[in-house]
Scaffold this active site. Structure first.
Site, mmCIF file in Angstrom:
data_model
loop_
_atom_site.group_PDB
_atom_site.id
_atom_site.type_symbol
_atom_site.label_atom_id
_atom_site.label_comp_id
_atom_site.label_asym_id
_atom_site.label_seq_id
_atom_site.Cartn_x
_atom_site.Cartn_y
_atom_site.Cartn_z
ATOM 1 N N LYS A 162 0.852 -1.187 0.000
ATOM 2 C CA LYS A 162 0.000 0.000 0.000
ATOM 3 C C LYS A 162 0.886 1.235 0.000
ATOM 4 O O LYS A 162 2.083 1.197 0.306
ATOM 5 C CB LYS A 162 -0.944 0.025 1.206
ATOM 6 C CG LYS A 162 -0.274 0.035 2.592
ATOM 7 C CD LYS A 162 0.136 1.391 3.115
ATOM 8 C CE LYS A 162 0.780 1.290 4.498
ATOM 9 N NZ LYS A 162 1.533 2.491 4.880
ATOM 10 N N PRO A 164 9.613 -3.995 0.184
ATOM 11 C CA PRO A 164 10.701 -3.616 1.101
ATOM 12 C C PRO A 164 10.228 -3.545 2.552
ATOM 13 O O PRO A 164 9.134 -3.063 2.833
ATOM 14 C CB PRO A 164 11.119 -2.227 0.608
ATOM 15 C CG PRO A 164 10.624 -2.125 -0.785
ATOM 16 C CD PRO A 164 9.402 -2.980 -0.864
ATOM 17 N N GLY A 176 10.334 -2.032 6.264
ATOM 18 C CA GLY A 176 10.667 -0.737 6.853
ATOM 19 C C GLY A 176 10.586 0.405 5.870
ATOM 20 O O GLY A 176 11.191 1.454 6.074
ATOM 21 N N GLY A 177 9.799 0.214 4.807
ATOM 22 C CA GLY A 177 9.702 1.236 3.769
ATOM 23 C C GLY A 177 8.415 2.039 3.799
ATOM 24 O O GLY A 177 8.239 2.949 3.007
ATOM 25 N N GLY A 178 7.486 1.666 4.692
ATOM 26 C CA GLY A 178 6.213 2.371 4.740
ATOM 27 C C GLY A 178 5.201 1.864 3.734
ATOM 28 O O GLY A 178 4.214 2.534 3.438
ATOM 29 N N GLY A 235 3.756 -1.299 4.094
ATOM 30 C CA GLY A 235 2.816 -2.180 4.779
ATOM 31 C C GLY A 235 2.941 -3.655 4.491
ATOM 32 O O GLY A 235 1.968 -4.399 4.654
ATOM 33 N N GLY A 236 4.109 -4.132 4.095
ATOM 34 C CA GLY A 236 4.252 -5.533 3.704
ATOM 35 C C GLY A 236 3.828 -6.529 4.764
ATOM 36 O O GLY A 236 3.037 -7.440 4.499
ATOM 37 N N SER A 296 1.948 -6.074 7.461
ATOM 38 C CA SER A 296 0.517 -5.922 7.751
ATOM 39 C C SER A 296 -0.326 -6.588 6.670
ATOM 40 O O SER A 296 -1.329 -7.247 6.956
ATOM 41 C CB SER A 296 0.152 -4.441 7.850
ATOM 42 O OG SER A 296 0.832 -3.815 8.919
ATOM 43 N N SER A 297 0.088 -6.425 5.426
ATOM 44 C CA SER A 297 -0.616 -7.049 4.312
ATOM 45 C C SER A 297 -0.531 -8.567 4.385
ATOM 46 O O SER A 297 -1.524 -9.273 4.157
ATOM 47 C CB SER A 297 -0.031 -6.558 2.992
ATOM 48 O OG SER A 297 -0.643 -7.202 1.898
ATOM 49 N N ASP A 314 -2.213 -0.816 10.457
ATOM 50 C CA ASP A 314 -2.438 -0.938 9.010
ATOM 51 C C ASP A 314 -3.150 -2.228 8.612
ATOM 52 O O ASP A 314 -3.640 -2.343 7.484
ATOM 53 C CB ASP A 314 -1.105 -0.873 8.249
ATOM 54 C CG ASP A 314 -0.489 0.514 8.244
ATOM 55 O OD1 ASP A 314 -1.215 1.494 8.502
ATOM 56 O OD2 ASP A 314 0.726 0.618 7.975
#
Length: 275
Positions: A9, A90, A92-94, A96-97, A99-100, A132
């Protein structure tokens, strides 16, 4: 064996409207899923095992393991599965990996067991896992309020092309939020223009008003993020930080200069679209 695809996201914009007594912050954010995924492989197994392409993450600390454990607690159904997460988003990239991944597996388990949990119970589990995670249960385009868990899903999505630079550094969300002070709080009334433009589904109009107050803090904390951001600004783009960083995004396609700089700097360049 089942293969699931878990989308990333973007936070198109993020405003901080208040700081709560419990230390959390009330936000207003625009979530949108991307056509960019992690792959999750699930198969029957003698016991529950969650593996990832990042071996440094212990199983018990993995958000997917926690999601499955909570599903077991809510339903009383033991899950003897092997879950293999192939990371592409990635960390820590913001984007949402994690959480997804958790939401994708929760949806899979609930469907597998004939929707044993109603939607509100799935959201209850999701909120326990992270701010998230509830968004990813549905995905698409949504307004997030509260700590991000109060969601208003919009009936249509955007489909513009987007490119993202991951400057190969992880941004720590807690550290970024710890630097929030009253000077960057936004009056909710000032967001009325955003609310009216959302319903037009015109990203170019919306882009002119989009901000990320949290991203501004990340730019101050991490020189690597600022370098990518400043470079894109120099080229005439309108870059934005996603969430608390570290990814920087631009609506549109990257130019040859962006491609060349990413190769030289070792940045990861992701070309995708809103979906």
């Amino acid at each position: 064996m089942e293969i699931l695809y878990s989308p990333a996201k973007i936070n198109l914009g993020l405003w901080i409207v208040d700081k709560r007594p419990d230390g959390y912050h009330e936000i207003f954010t625009l979530y949108h899923t991307l056509d960019f995924y992690d792959r999750i492989i699930i198969q029957e197994h003698p016991f529950l095992e969650v593996k990832t392409s990042m071996p440094e993450i212990k199983q018990e600390e993995n958000i997917v393991y926690k999601a499955i454990s909570l599903f077991e607690s809510y339903t009383g159904i033991e899950q003897n599965l092997q879950v293999i997460i192939e990371k592409n988003i990635p960390v820590g990239g913001g984007l949402g990996g994690g959480s997804s991944n958790a939401a994708t597996v929760l949806n899979y388990l609930n469907k597998k067991h004939d929707n044993i949990l109603p939607e509100e119970k799935l959201f209850e589990i999701a909120v326990k896992l992270g701010a998230d995670v509830p968004f990813f249960l549905k995905g698409g385009f949504a307004i997030g309020e509260g700590i991000g868990e109060k969601l208003t899903f919009l009936p249509k999505t955007l489909n513009e092309e987007i490119f993202i630079i991951y400057p190969n550094i992880k941004s720590d969300t807690k550290t970024v939020y710890s630097k929030v002070d009253k000077s960057i709080l936004t009056n909710k009334g000032d967001l009325n223009i955003i609310l009216s433009l959302i319903n037009e589904y015109d990203i170019k109009k919306l882009e002119a008003y989009i901000e990320n107050k949290l991203g501004n803090i990340a730019l101050d904390l991490y020189p690597e993020i600022k370098e990518a951001y400043d470079f894109l600004n120099y080229l005439g783009f309108s870059p934005k930080v996603s969430g608390s960083g570290s990814c920087v995004y631009v609506i549109g396609r990257p130019t040859a200069e962006v491609e060349k700089a990413a190769a030289i700097k070792g940045w990861r360049l992701i070309k995708t679209k809103l979906k």
